[in-house]
Structure formats: structure tokens, C-alpha cells
Design a protein around this motif. Structure first.
Motif, PDB file in Angstrom:
ATOM      1  N   PRO A  11      14.015  71.994  -8.951  1.00  0.00           N
ATOM      2  CA  PRO A  11      14.863  72.605  -7.918  1.00  0.00           C
ATOM      3  C   PRO A  11      14.020  73.499  -7.017  1.00  0.00           C
ATOM      4  O   PRO A  11      13.259  74.343  -7.488  1.00  0.00           O
ATOM      5  CB  PRO A  11      15.878  73.406  -8.735  1.00  0.00           C
ATOM      6  CG  PRO A  11      15.913  72.732 -10.077  1.00  0.00           C
ATOM      7  CD  PRO A  11      14.516  72.253 -10.321  1.00  0.00           C
ATOM      8  N   ALA A  12      14.177  73.318  -5.719  1.00  0.00           N
ATOM      9  CA  ALA A  12      13.282  73.990  -4.774  1.00  0.00           C
ATOM     10  C   ALA A  12      13.278  75.504  -4.944  1.00  0.00           C
ATOM     11  O   ALA A  12      12.221  76.138  -4.887  1.00  0.00           O
ATOM     12  CB  ALA A  12      13.664  73.603  -3.343  1.00  0.00           C
ATOM     13  N   SER A  13      14.449  76.103  -5.151  1.00  0.00           N
ATOM     14  CA  SER A  13      14.506  77.564  -5.243  1.00  0.00           C
ATOM     15  C   SER A  13      13.748  78.098  -6.450  1.00  0.00           C
ATOM     16  O   SER A  13      13.406  79.283  -6.484  1.00  0.00           O
ATOM     17  CB  SER A  13      15.966  78.024  -5.291  1.00  0.00           C
ATOM     18  OG  SER A  13      16.619  77.502  -6.429  1.00  0.00           O
ATOM     19  N   VAL A  40      15.901  73.834   6.975  1.00  0.00           N
ATOM     20  CA  VAL A  40      15.908  73.336   5.602  1.00  0.00           C
ATOM     21  C   VAL A  40      16.825  72.117   5.574  1.00  0.00           C
ATOM     22  O   VAL A  40      18.040  72.232   5.753  1.00  0.00           O
ATOM     23  CB  VAL A  40      16.404  74.407   4.613  1.00  0.00           C
ATOM     24  CG1 VAL A  40      16.419  73.846   3.192  1.00  0.00           C
ATOM     25  CG2 VAL A  40      15.519  75.653   4.684  1.00  0.00           C
ATOM     26  N   ASP A  44      13.899  67.746   2.548  1.00  0.00           N
ATOM     27  CA  ASP A  44      12.911  68.717   2.076  1.00  0.00           C
ATOM     28  C   ASP A  44      13.106  68.998   0.588  1.00  0.00           C
ATOM     29  O   ASP A  44      12.135  69.057  -0.186  1.00  0.00           O
ATOM     30  CB  ASP A  44      13.022  70.030   2.857  1.00  0.00           C
ATOM     31  CG  ASP A  44      12.827  69.840   4.354  1.00  0.00           C
ATOM     32  OD1 ASP A  44      11.999  68.994   4.736  1.00  0.00           O
ATOM     33  OD2 ASP A  44      13.510  70.529   5.129  1.00  0.00           O
ATOM     34  N   GLU A  45      14.359  69.160   0.181  1.00  0.00           N
ATOM     35  CA  GLU A  45      14.628  69.440  -1.224  1.00  0.00           C
ATOM     36  C   GLU A  45      14.349  68.211  -2.093  1.00  0.00           C
ATOM     37  O   GLU A  45      13.832  68.338  -3.210  1.00  0.00           O
ATOM     38  CB  GLU A  45      16.067  69.910  -1.396  1.00  0.00           C
ATOM     39  CG  GLU A  45      16.324  71.255  -0.715  1.00  0.00           C
ATOM     40  CD  GLU A  45      17.616  71.882  -1.156  1.00  0.00           C
ATOM     41  OE1 GLU A  45      17.601  72.642  -2.136  1.00  0.00           O
ATOM     42  OE2 GLU A  45      18.652  71.599  -0.513  1.00  0.00           O
ATOM     43  N   GLU A  49      11.799  68.033  -5.250  1.00  0.00           N
ATOM     44  CA  GLU A  49      12.302  67.558  -6.544  1.00  0.00           C
ATOM     45  C   GLU A  49      11.602  66.296  -7.034  1.00  0.00           C
ATOM     46  O   GLU A  49      11.777  65.884  -8.191  1.00  0.00           O
ATOM     47  CB  GLU A  49      13.807  67.289  -6.437  1.00  0.00           C
ATOM     48  CG  GLU A  49      14.639  68.544  -6.220  1.00  0.00           C
ATOM     49  CD  GLU A  49      16.047  68.232  -5.771  1.00  0.00           C
ATOM     50  OE1 GLU A  49      16.399  67.026  -5.708  1.00  0.00           O
ATOM     51  OE2 GLU A  49      16.795  69.183  -5.462  1.00  0.00           O
ATOM     52  N   LEU A 305      16.763  79.215   0.316  1.00  0.00           N
ATOM     53  CA  LEU A 305      17.153  78.043  -0.465  1.00  0.00           C
ATOM     54  C   LEU A 305      18.431  78.307  -1.252  1.00  0.00           C
ATOM     55  O   LEU A 305      19.258  77.400  -1.426  1.00  0.00           O
ATOM     56  CB  LEU A 305      16.011  77.650  -1.397  1.00  0.00           C
ATOM     57  CG  LEU A 305      14.794  77.060  -0.669  1.00  0.00           C
ATOM     58  CD1 LEU A 305      13.585  77.004  -1.589  1.00  0.00           C
ATOM     59  CD2 LEU A 305      15.114  75.676  -0.129  1.00  0.00           C
ATOM     60  N   HIS A 309      22.785  76.362  -0.742  1.00  0.00           N
ATOM     61  CA  HIS A 309      23.766  75.880  -1.721  1.00  0.00           C
ATOM     62  C   HIS A 309      24.945  76.829  -1.887  1.00  0.00           C
ATOM     63  O   HIS A 309      25.734  76.667  -2.818  1.00  0.00           O
ATOM     64  CB  HIS A 309      23.074  75.649  -3.059  1.00  0.00           C
ATOM     65  CG  HIS A 309      22.032  74.573  -3.000  1.00  0.00           C
ATOM     66  ND1 HIS A 309      22.351  73.232  -3.017  1.00  0.00           N
ATOM     67  CD2 HIS A 309      20.677  74.643  -2.876  1.00  0.00           C
ATOM     68  CE1 HIS A 309      21.237  72.524  -2.924  1.00  0.00           C
ATOM     69  NE2 HIS A 309      20.215  73.343  -2.833  1.00  0.00           N
TER      70      HIS A 309
END
Length: 321
Positions: A11-13, A40, A44-45, A49, A305, A309
Motif C-alpha cells: 500500500p502506497a501510504s 495522485v 500510481d498506486e 503495489e 495518500l 482514500h
């Protein structure tokens, strides 16, 4: 220079970190750009991942688009100081080296928070609508219809009098009706297939545009009429789409994928230039560009990030600096 880097997938964060790296130098045919803003995006995510179409050599820098100014050039064009939109890998850092052919000069009328969105969603929307080739009166079902890309597609097809069913996951999207959707279906509470059959007079839709996959994507495919087509361009759910050979054969369905880098690479320089000009015109018009939900400095990438969500987010999260 400041760079957002990840050294493992996840997970990016949780896996990205801000670090210092040497400023790159342009080689032959390349331009050094000082990037000022970058959105974002879902891609990108996926990249962070490890679920994107390109697997990076780690450590790597996320980001596929942005806007900035030319700092150094080996080509003479664009000139130093020229403001440009960037299509490149690794834009979540202060400087990036880009082939001259991958830069788009940006007019002053586009502010940074709009211009940084130029090279992904608008070009995707333009190529998708051309690929679908729908006619006036046809029905299109769009999943993840509240997204920036889906709203751009809705804007474009409504100009051609295509009727749209927008599928969302909650009841916060009344604005889609004002934007031209013929029906907005809440997948969390409604029978999607039944509702689509109702609004299309029992026939189903001519086309599906699915960015979700999994069970939502499978449900969308069940809304197709005989001879219908589906284009899959995302995997927000991460699950497998289910379609039977029986449906493919006896309902004559066509299902295709869409990945922007592949389709852009197949266009001539003239077509790519025309697409860029068209995208600039569209972004210059009120209501086409995604609104900005929040802006964060690169130093605050983890908070940015998390904001992506956040329930109820409407608009793009932009990284600046």
C-alpha cells in the motif's frame, strides 16, 4: 532534490518515503524539467503495489504525469523557462529528465492544478470514446462513474447524444444527473442489472466501460445487450471478471482491454499532437477538469495518500513542491 521513493511493493501510504537524491542531467534529445505539481492517480498506486503493467526496478519513484518548467535542454526546444506538461515515469520528485517528444507546452490559461492532469485522463477519455465509436441514442454503462476519468468520458459522449448509465457505490453523486447521465445506479442498494434493463426498455446497454473488475465488473457485463462491447481499463476491485463462453458465443459479446501507454504508442506523432491540442481545449472549458480535493507538499506525501482514500472525497489530490 526531494524524491518520493518506494523500495518494496505494498500500500502506497505505508511503503513510500521522502528522500534526497542527486538531480539528474539530461542526455542527448532530453530535457530537464523542474516539476511543480503532479496528481495522485490510481495507476500510481497500482505501480507502487506491483500491480501495474510496468514492473519497476526498486527503489523507484511513482508518478506518470505532472507540470513544470524547463530547466535545462539539449535540444533547444522547448526553451528554458517554458512551462510544460510531462508524460514520464517518476514525477513524484522535484526534477525529472524527459525525452523532448514527451513534453507538451502548456498555455498560461491552464493553472498548474489543471495542467498537471493533462497527459493521462484527458487522453484516455479521448481515445476510449474513439475506440467505442458509439452513435447517438446508444447506451453506455460506466462503472466507478464518480471518478475524474469517468466524468470526462460522460462529458464527451453526451456531446454525441449517447445515453449513459452511471454506476456508483453510494448516493453522493446527484451531480452526475446534472452532468447528463440518463440514470445513476447505486450498486450498494440497487439491483444494477434490473435497473439497467428498466431504463433501456429491456434491451441492455450497447457498451460497458469498466474500471473496477471483480463482481462489479461482472455485473456490468451482464447488462450488455446482444452484440454489445465492453472495454476494461482498470482493476480497482482487484478481482476476476466472470463471463461465460455461452454469453460470448450466443450473445456475440466483445470484451477488450485498454492501457493508455500501449494505445498512445500506436498513434502517429500527428495524432498525438492532435490529441494533446484537443485535451488542452477541453481542460480550458469549465467543468471538464477534475476539481482539486486537496493539495499537499511532497513532504506530506503520506497524508496525501491517506486523503485519496478518505470517504466522501471529491476531486484530485495534488502533490506540489
Amino acid at each position: 532534490m526531494r524524491s518520493v521513493v518506494f523500495s518494496r511493493h505494498g500500500p502506497a501510504s505505508r511503503v513510500v518515503a521522502l528522500t534526497g537524491r542527486p538531480r539528474p542531467r539530461p542526455g542527448a534529445g532530453e530535457v530537464l524539467v523542474r516539476v511543480r505539481a503532479r496528481p495522485v492517480n490510481p495507476s500510481d498506486e497500482l505501480y507502487v503495489e506491483g500491480r501495474y503493467g510496468r514492473r519497476p526496478a526498486l527503489p523507484a519513484v511513482p508518478g506518470f504525469e505532472g507540470v513544470g518548467t524547463v530547466e535545462e535542454t539539449t535540444t533547444g526546444s522547448p526553451a528554458v523557462g517554458q512551462r510544460v506538461a510531462v508524460s514520464a515515469q517518476g514525477t513524484w520528485q522535484e526534477y525529472v529528465v524527459v525525452p523532448e517528444a514527451d513534453l507538451i507546452p502548456v498555455p498560461d490559461r491552464l493553472p498548474d492544478h489543471v495542467a498537471c492532469q493533462l497527459t493521462v485522463n484527458p487522453l484516455t477519455a479521448l481515445l476510449l470514446t474513439r475506440r467505442l465509436a458509439l452513435r447517438a441514442g446508444d447506451w453506455l454503462l460506466i462503472t466507478a462513474a464518480g471518478s475524474a476519468l469517468s466524468r470526462m468520458v460522460l462529458h464527451l459522449v453526451r456531446r454525441d447524444d449517447v445515453r449513459c448509465v452511471c454506476v456508483v457505490r453510494d448516493d453522493r453523486h446527484d451531480d452526475l444527473t446534472r452532468a447528463g447521465a440518463s440514470a445513476v445506479v447505486n450498486a450498494a442498494t440497487d439491483d444494477v442489472v434490473g435497473r439497467v434493463r428498466e431504463v433501456t426498455g429491456g434491451e441492455g446497454v450497447h457498451a460497458v466501460l469498466d474500471a473496477v473488475g471483480g463482481e462489479p465488473g461482472s455485473t456490468a457485463l451482464r447488462c450488455l445487450r446482444s452484440g454489445g462491447q465492453a472495454v476494461v481499463l482498470g482493476m480497482l476491485d482487484g478481482g476476476t471478471i466472470g463471463v461465460t463462453p455461452h454469453a460470448l458465443v450466443f450473445s456475440d459479446l466483445t470484451i477488450r482491454g485498454f492501457w493508455l501507454p500501449y494505445h498512445l504508442s500506436r498513434q502517429s506523432p500527428e495524432v498525438r499532437a492532435e490529441l494533446a491540442e484537443r485535451a488542452i481545449d477541453l481542460l480550458s472549458a469549465p467543468g471538464f477538469a477534475a476539481p482539486v480535493a486537496a493539495t499537499y507538499d511532497l513532504d506530506d506525501v503520506a497524508a496525501a495518500l491517506d486523503h485519496v482514500h478518505r470517504p466522501g472525497r471529491h476531486g484530485k489530490v495534488i502533490l506540489t513542491g
